[in-house]
Design a protein around this motif. Structure first.
Motif, PDB file in Angstrom:
ATOM      1  N   LYS A   1     -13.077  71.518 -47.373  1.00  0.00           N
ATOM      2  CA  LYS A   1     -11.630  71.573 -47.609  1.00  0.00           C
ATOM      3  C   LYS A   1     -10.837  70.899 -46.499  1.00  0.00           C
ATOM      4  O   LYS A   1      -9.831  70.226 -46.754  1.00  0.00           O
ATOM      5  N   TYR A   2     -11.276  71.076 -45.255  1.00  0.00           N
ATOM      6  CA  TYR A   2     -10.475  70.577 -44.138  1.00  0.00           C
ATOM      7  C   TYR A   2     -11.046  69.317 -43.504  1.00  0.00           C
ATOM      8  O   TYR A   2     -10.638  68.924 -42.413  1.00  0.00           O
ATOM      9  N   ALA A   3     -11.984  68.668 -44.163  1.00  0.00           N
ATOM     10  CA  ALA A   3     -12.530  67.403 -43.666  1.00  0.00           C
ATOM     11  C   ALA A   3     -12.321  66.316 -44.707  1.00  0.00           C
ATOM     12  O   ALA A   3     -12.271  66.581 -45.913  1.00  0.00           O
ATOM     13  N   SER A   4     -12.210  65.079 -44.219  1.00  0.00           N
ATOM     14  CA  SER A   4     -12.050  63.925 -45.098  1.00  0.00           C
ATOM     15  C   SER A   4     -13.370  63.219 -45.338  1.00  0.00           C
ATOM     16  O   SER A   4     -13.438  62.260 -46.107  1.00  0.00           O
ATOM     17  N   GLY A   5     -14.429  63.636 -44.659  1.00  0.00           N
ATOM     18  CA  GLY A   5     -15.733  63.024 -44.808  1.00  0.00           C
ATOM     19  C   GLY A   5     -16.727  63.692 -43.876  1.00  0.00           C
ATOM     20  O   GLY A   5     -16.358  64.524 -43.035  1.00  0.00           O
ATOM     21  N   PHE A   6     -18.017  63.323 -44.024  1.00  0.00           N
ATOM     22  CA  PHE A   6     -19.100  63.894 -43.226  1.00  0.00           C
ATOM     23  C   PHE A   6     -19.844  62.790 -42.478  1.00  0.00           C
ATOM     24  O   PHE A   6     -20.122  61.733 -43.047  1.00  0.00           O
ATOM     25  N   VAL A   7     -20.183  63.073 -41.230  1.00  0.00           N
ATOM     26  CA  VAL A   7     -21.188  62.300 -40.509  1.00  0.00           C
ATOM     27  C   VAL A   7     -22.364  63.238 -40.282  1.00  0.00           C
ATOM     28  O   VAL A   7     -22.184  64.343 -39.738  1.00  0.00           O
ATOM     29  N   VAL A   8     -23.547  62.807 -40.692  1.00  0.00           N
ATOM     30  CA  VAL A   8     -24.714  63.684 -40.637  1.00  0.00           C
ATOM     31  C   VAL A   8     -25.736  63.107 -39.668  1.00  0.00           C
ATOM     32  O   VAL A   8     -26.354  62.076 -39.940  1.00  0.00           O
ATOM     33  N   LEU A   9     -25.902  63.792 -38.550  1.00  0.00           N
ATOM     34  CA  LEU A   9     -26.916  63.430 -37.563  1.00  0.00           C
ATOM     35  C   LEU A   9     -28.257  64.050 -37.963  1.00  0.00           C
ATOM     36  O   LEU A   9     -28.301  64.937 -38.825  1.00  0.00           O
TER      37      LEU A   9
END
Length: 249
Positions: free
Chosen positions: A162-170
């Motif tokens: 809800k509060y993010a515009s995208g994901f970076v996945v390490l």
């Protein structure tokens, strides 16, 4: 309620909006019953009470995060050691996201999560940690500026999206994979739109990508276009550009 002269005659009792008279008058007050510590406590373990706790977690999360600037959620292993290339990449990603004008949200734990929070804090940005109650206590890392701890995974995962515009996945383990596939499913099914997902570390993710393409897609369990739901990169600047390009600030 007795008459002014103290004669008892008939009585009445008011309990909030309820009026009781004569033999319907109850002993004690509502406050007394509330504050009485005796009695069965099994009700705190029932599903109706859990529903209230779940509701309270949503309220607390929404209240704490509603005024965040645009943010990116960064996931990765809690077991990533400090002073490793993966940890250093997390710091650089957190810093670069802040410099691009975004807050950074992580799971609030150690390892890769700590690295991203550290990068965000050291760059002067907003560093958020969303923790989870686990059998073994982790606690929020010291680089978190806004922290919320949750009992329920599904409430926490709602906040990540809800509060993010995208994901970076390490690189990460089962928890990271859970968050990754949750996001992929939401995008694939149209539950969220304009939600870029970037996998950082091609050497780590290549086996998963190969399996998705050569097994899942090849056997018709997903479509070829589903492989376009995410990007893989080893470059911090490219990762930040990919995850933020569709976000209007």
């Amino acid at each position: 309620m007795g008459n002014p002269d103290g004669a008892r005659g008939w009585e009445e009792q008011r309990q909030g909006p309820v009026l009781r008279r004569r033999d319907q008058v109850q002993p004690g007050t509502t406050d007394q019953r509330l504050l009485d510590t005796e009695g069965d406590s099994e009700w705190v373990h029932t599903d109706p009470w859990r529903v209230m706790r779940i509701q309270s977690e949503f309220v607390e999360g929404f209240g704490a995060l509603a005024e965040l600037p645009n943010a990116i959620s960064v996931f990765g292993s809690a077991r990533t050691p400090q002073n490793t290339p993966e940890y250093e990449a997390g710091i650089r990603i957190g810093t670069a996201l802040v410099e691009a004008g975004f807050a950074v949200i992580t799971g609030g734990g150690p390892g890769a999560m700590e690295a991203a929070n550290r990068g965000a804090r050291e760059a002067g940005g907003v560093s958020v940690g969303l923790g989870i109650e686990l059998p073994f206590e982790q606690g929020l890392n010291p680089h978190v500026d806004i922290g919320v701890n949750f009992r329920y995974f599904f409430v926490r995962k709602t906040m990540f999206v809800k509060y993010a515009s995208g994901f970076v996945v390490l690189p990460g383990g089962l928890g990271t994979l859970d968050e990754l596939f949750e996001a992929l499913t939401l995008v694939q099914t149209g539950k969220v739109t304009r939600f870029p997902i970037v996998l950082f570390g091609s050497a780590y993710w290549s086996g998963l990508v190969d399996w998705l393409r050569d097994t899942v897609v090849a056997q018709g369990k997903a479509s070829e276009r589903d492989l376009l739901l995410f990007h893989v990169t080893d470059d911090v600047d490219e990762a930040v550009a990919l995850v933020t390009k569709e976000t209007s600030r």
